[in-house]
Design an enzyme around this catalytic site. Structure first.
Site, short mmCIF file in Angstrom:
data_model
loop_
_atom_site.label_atom_id
_atom_site.label_comp_id
_atom_site.label_asym_id
_atom_site.label_seq_id
_atom_site.Cartn_x
_atom_site.Cartn_y
_atom_site.Cartn_z
N ASN A 9 25.84 10.32 -14.60
CA ASN A 9 26.09 11.71 -14.20
C ASN A 9 24.90 12.52 -14.68
O ASN A 9 24.81 12.83 -15.87
CB ASN A 9 27.39 12.21 -14.83
N TRP A 10 24.01 12.83 -13.75
CA TRP A 10 22.80 13.54 -14.15
C TRP A 10 23.07 14.99 -14.55
O TRP A 10 22.22 15.66 -15.10
CB TRP A 10 21.78 13.55 -13.00
N LYS A 11 24.26 15.48 -14.24
CA LYS A 11 24.59 16.90 -14.45
C LYS A 11 23.51 17.76 -13.78
O LYS A 11 22.96 17.35 -12.77
CB LYS A 11 24.72 17.22 -15.95
N HIS A 95 35.35 16.98 -13.42
CA HIS A 95 34.64 16.83 -14.70
C HIS A 95 35.07 17.97 -15.63
O HIS A 95 35.29 19.10 -15.18
CB HIS A 95 33.13 16.86 -14.47
N GLU A 97 33.52 19.80 -17.59
CA GLU A 97 32.67 21.00 -17.55
C GLU A 97 33.10 21.91 -16.41
O GLU A 97 33.09 23.13 -16.53
CB GLU A 97 31.19 20.59 -17.43
N GLU A 166 37.43 10.88 -20.17
CA GLU A 166 36.33 11.50 -20.90
C GLU A 166 36.89 12.50 -21.90
O GLU A 166 37.16 13.66 -21.54
CB GLU A 166 35.40 12.23 -19.92
N GLY A 172 28.59 14.79 -24.66
CA GLY A 172 27.35 15.46 -25.08
C GLY A 172 27.31 15.80 -26.56
O GLY A 172 26.44 16.55 -26.99
N SER A 210 29.33 10.31 -24.66
CA SER A 210 28.28 9.83 -25.56
C SER A 210 28.13 8.30 -25.54
O SER A 210 27.90 7.69 -26.59
CB SER A 210 28.52 10.34 -26.97
N GLY A 231 26.49 10.42 -19.19
CA GLY A 231 25.75 11.66 -18.96
C GLY A 231 24.32 11.55 -19.45
O GLY A 231 23.46 10.97 -18.78
N GLY A 232 24.06 12.07 -20.63
CA GLY A 232 22.69 12.16 -21.16
C GLY A 232 21.90 10.86 -21.08
O GLY A 232 20.72 10.87 -20.69
C1 PEP Z 1 29.53 13.19 -18.85
O1 PEP Z 1 29.00 14.28 -18.67
O2 PEP Z 1 30.28 12.72 -17.99
C2 PEP Z 1 29.24 12.50 -20.11
C3 PEP Z 1 29.97 11.48 -20.43
O3 PEP Z 1 28.19 13.00 -20.85
P1 PEP Z 1 27.52 12.30 -22.15
O4 PEP Z 1 27.37 10.83 -21.85
O5 PEP Z 1 26.19 12.98 -22.29
O6 PEP Z 1 28.44 12.53 -23.29
#
Ligand code: PEP
Length: 246
Positions: A9-11, A95, A97, A166, A172, A210, A231-232
């Site tokens: 997930n590049w966000k 998501h 967010e 999640e 994050g 994470s 994500g990251g």
């Molecule tokens: C996400 O945004 O779906 C996510 C899991 O982010 P991260 O891996 O950065 O925690």
């Protein structure tokens, strides 16, 4: 048997030049492994770029959201059918967010999942509790409430979705759920899906929060963790590919 699915997930990250490099590195570096699939969910403007860079490869791509509406006066929204025109396989919906910042309700998320399926996309439905909710012992209630709306809306089609657990406190933050914490919630989700429809017991359940190359193996060893939403760490080809083969 359920294979492992690892979705990036590049966000709201990226740019034409850096995407070119990242997509090329992913394409060059991914050695399709048995029962392993990877995908990247990119911002809408880059769907064409993902399609151009990944077509003919073993890497799928998708969007990070779709409108719950099929067409019409919804300025700024993007219909699932539009996303599907770019060869997408997946669409993330719900998501945390978006639930927190765009006020997406459980019903709206369920409608988005239905719209994705209608357009031939696989919805990746995100569920998860906040830290306050976990500390108050509400994890089960929250994730089952979020899931219930989707189950009610999709009916038999629930078997075609992917669910991502999640925990909001792990996204994050560098804090990952322990394997036991992830497995406990995944088991709950699996049992609940199976009880709702026998064919839904095999829905892929991804963990997100994470995930890194260093913790992916332990998470993937859990009986009910079928992969990850990343994500990251999905913004670095080496790290993402290391997760995918963990
Ligand atoms: C996400 O945004 O779906 C996510 C899991 O982010 P991260 O891996 O950065 O925690």
């Amino acid at each position: 048997m359920r294979g492992k699915l690892v979705v990036g997930n590049w966000k709201m990250h990226g740019g034409l030049r850096q995407n070119d490099a990242l997509l090329a590195d992913l394409r060059a570096g991914w050695q399709p492994a048995d029962a392993r699939e990877i995908a990247v969910c990119v911002p809408f403007p880059y769907l064409w770029q993902a399609q151009a860079a990944l077509s003919g490869s073993a890497i799928a791509w998708g969007a990070q959201n779709v409108s719950e509406h099929p067409i019409g006066a919804h300025t700024g929204e993007v219909a699932a059918t539009m996303v599907a025109e770019f060869g997408c396989r997946y669409a993330i919906v719900g998501h945390s967010e978006r639930r927190a910042m765009q006020g997406e309700t459980d019903d709206a998320v369920a409608a988005k999942a239905a719209a994705a399926l209608d357009a031939g996309l696989v919805p990746i439905v995100c569920v998860g509790e906040t830290l306050e909710q976990r500390q108050a012992g509400e994890t089960k209630t929250i994730v089952l409430r979020q899931l219930a709306a989707v189950i009610a809306r999709l009916g038999k089609r629930m078997a075609q979705m992917v669910v991502a657990y999640e925990p909001v406190w792990a996204i994050g933050t560098g804090k990952t759920a322990t394997s036991d914490q992830a497995q406990e919630v995944h088991r709950l989700l699996r049992d609940h899906l199976r009880a709702a429809d026998t064919t839904a017991g095999d829905v892929s359940l991804l963990y997100g929060g994470s995930v890194k190359a260093s913790n992916a193996k332990a998470l993937f060893a859990c009986a009910d963790v079928d992969g990850a939403l990343v994500g990251g760490a999905s913004l670095k080809a080496d790290e993402f590919l290391s997760i995918a083969i963990a």
